[in-house]
Write an enzyme that holds these catalytic residues in place. Structure first.
Site, short mmCIF file in Angstrom:
data_model
loop_
_atom_site.label_atom_id
_atom_site.label_comp_id
_atom_site.label_asym_id
_atom_site.label_seq_id
_atom_site.Cartn_x
_atom_site.Cartn_y
_atom_site.Cartn_z
N ALA A 271 -0.27 -17.66 13.43
CA ALA A 271 0.08 -18.38 11.99
C ALA A 271 1.09 -19.53 12.06
CB ALA A 271 0.60 -17.36 10.87
N ASP A 273 1.62 -21.55 14.47
CA ASP A 273 0.96 -22.58 14.96
C ASP A 273 0.46 -23.35 13.89
OD1 ASP A 273 1.90 -21.57 17.56
OD2 ASP A 273 0.03 -20.87 17.97
#
Length: 345
Positions: A271, A273
């Site tokens: 999440a 990234d």
């Protein structure tokens, strides 16, 4: 090191070469994962996938139509070929990925548990750990508008730390905005050793992403304003507070907070990234700070409803509808996989 006033502002950076807009640098590994909810020690079968923070960012941006290049190193083995094929399938360029005939591709294994998913790394001595500053010397990177890296890379080896320091200090891609996701991995290095290194790398960057929990673990503060005081160098510091929201603290501007929409979480891995990719996409498209944060949240939501490290990306028109929504519509958002334009995995 450039002074803060001399650092690039994306608004003043030319569109760049036709071949690359964003370059991301870091290790990507093969991922082994049992069925959701099944402990690894009892699993008889595992699914094989691919995961890596920097290639995730490149893949999300490529799916949205940006010219993204992932720079790395893999082993001359089936896992390395799988990694390159997977990243290429997202649309990100992989021609700057070197193949090492004498070192293996990294591997990590997920162990789902009732409270969280534990991750076991098998990456010591990997091909990617042999990266060094020379990986940024390739002329094909000329004209990149953004160079994105994370705090995972300097933890891999002395040469990888030299690479990260070279990226933020020597600025080998002239004019590129340097984006740095703190991304502390306690299994790679403990907080007391990582804290000063990550703070220095972050402070020499132009755009920084850091979780409130990371900042608390590393530097003893979870207050966004205090984090900003610790990092005076970057033009922008984005402090993420999980399901609560994210705050962007830009130089010479008031802090901007945008709450996160509620999401039925399948798995949180990836999440962060996705959030970084969404924010960078907003930056590249010239969106204001509120919309950049919203786009970060919407990309993170895609990852949260997926069991993989990298999730599908809806058409841009889907994002536009929510980016321009009034505050009273945005704040109570409660997104399911169906709302996000796909059925999950």
């Amino acid at each position: 090191m450039p002074t803060p006033d001399a650092r690039p502002d994306l608004a003043t950076i030319p569109a760049g070469s036709p071949s690359v807009e964003v370059a991301t640098v870091g290790e990507t590994m093969v991922v082994l994962c049992p069925a959701p909810g099944e402990p690894l020690e009892h699993a008889e079968r595992v699914a094989v996938s691919v995961g890596g923070a920097e290639s995730n960012v490149a893949g999300y941006l490529a799916r949205l139509g940006h010219r993204a290049t992932w720079v790395s190193r893999v082993g001359d083995d089936p896992f390395g070929r799988a990694v390159v094929r997977h990243v290429a399938a997202t649309g990100a360029r992989v021609d700057l990925v070197a193949v090492d005939p004498t070192a293996p591709t990294g591997l990590y294994v997920k162990d789902p548990g009732p409270a969280a998913t534990e991750v076991h790394y098998y990456r010591a001595g990997s091909a990617a750990s042999r990266m060094d500053p020379d990986v940024l010397a390739d002329r094909r990177l000329a004209g990149a508008r953004v160079l994105h890296l994370s705090g995972i890379t300097p933890a891999l080896s002395a040469t990888c730390r030299a690479l990260a320091e070279h990226a933020v200090t020597d600025r080998p891609l002239p004019g590129a905005l340097v984006s740095f996701d703190v991304n502390h991995r306690a299994r790679l290095w403990p907080a007391d050793r990582a804290a000063p290194v990550l703070r220095d790398l972050a402070d020499r960057s132009d755009l920084v992403f850091v979780g409130q929990d990371e900042a608390d673990t590393l530097w003893g503060t979870a207050d966004p304003v205090a984090v900003r005081r610790l990092l005076p160098g970057p033009a922008t510091v984005v402090v993420k507070d999980g399901a609560v929201g994210a705050t962007a603290l830009c130089r010479d501007a008031e802090a901007v907070f945008v709450p996160a929409p509620r999401v039925a979480v399948v798995e949180p891995v990836g999440a962060g990234d996705a959030f970084a990719a969404g924010y960078l996409a907003g930056l590249l498209r010239g969106l204001d700070t509120v919309r950049r944060l919203r786009l970060g949240h919407l990309f993170a939501a895609q990852a949260l409803v997926s069991s993989g490290d990298n999730a599908p990306v809806p058409p841009w028109a889907w994002f536009e509808r929510l980016l321009d929504a009034p505050v009273e519509t945005w704040s109570p958002l409660d997104l399911t996989a169906r709302d996000l334009g796909w059925s999950g995995s």
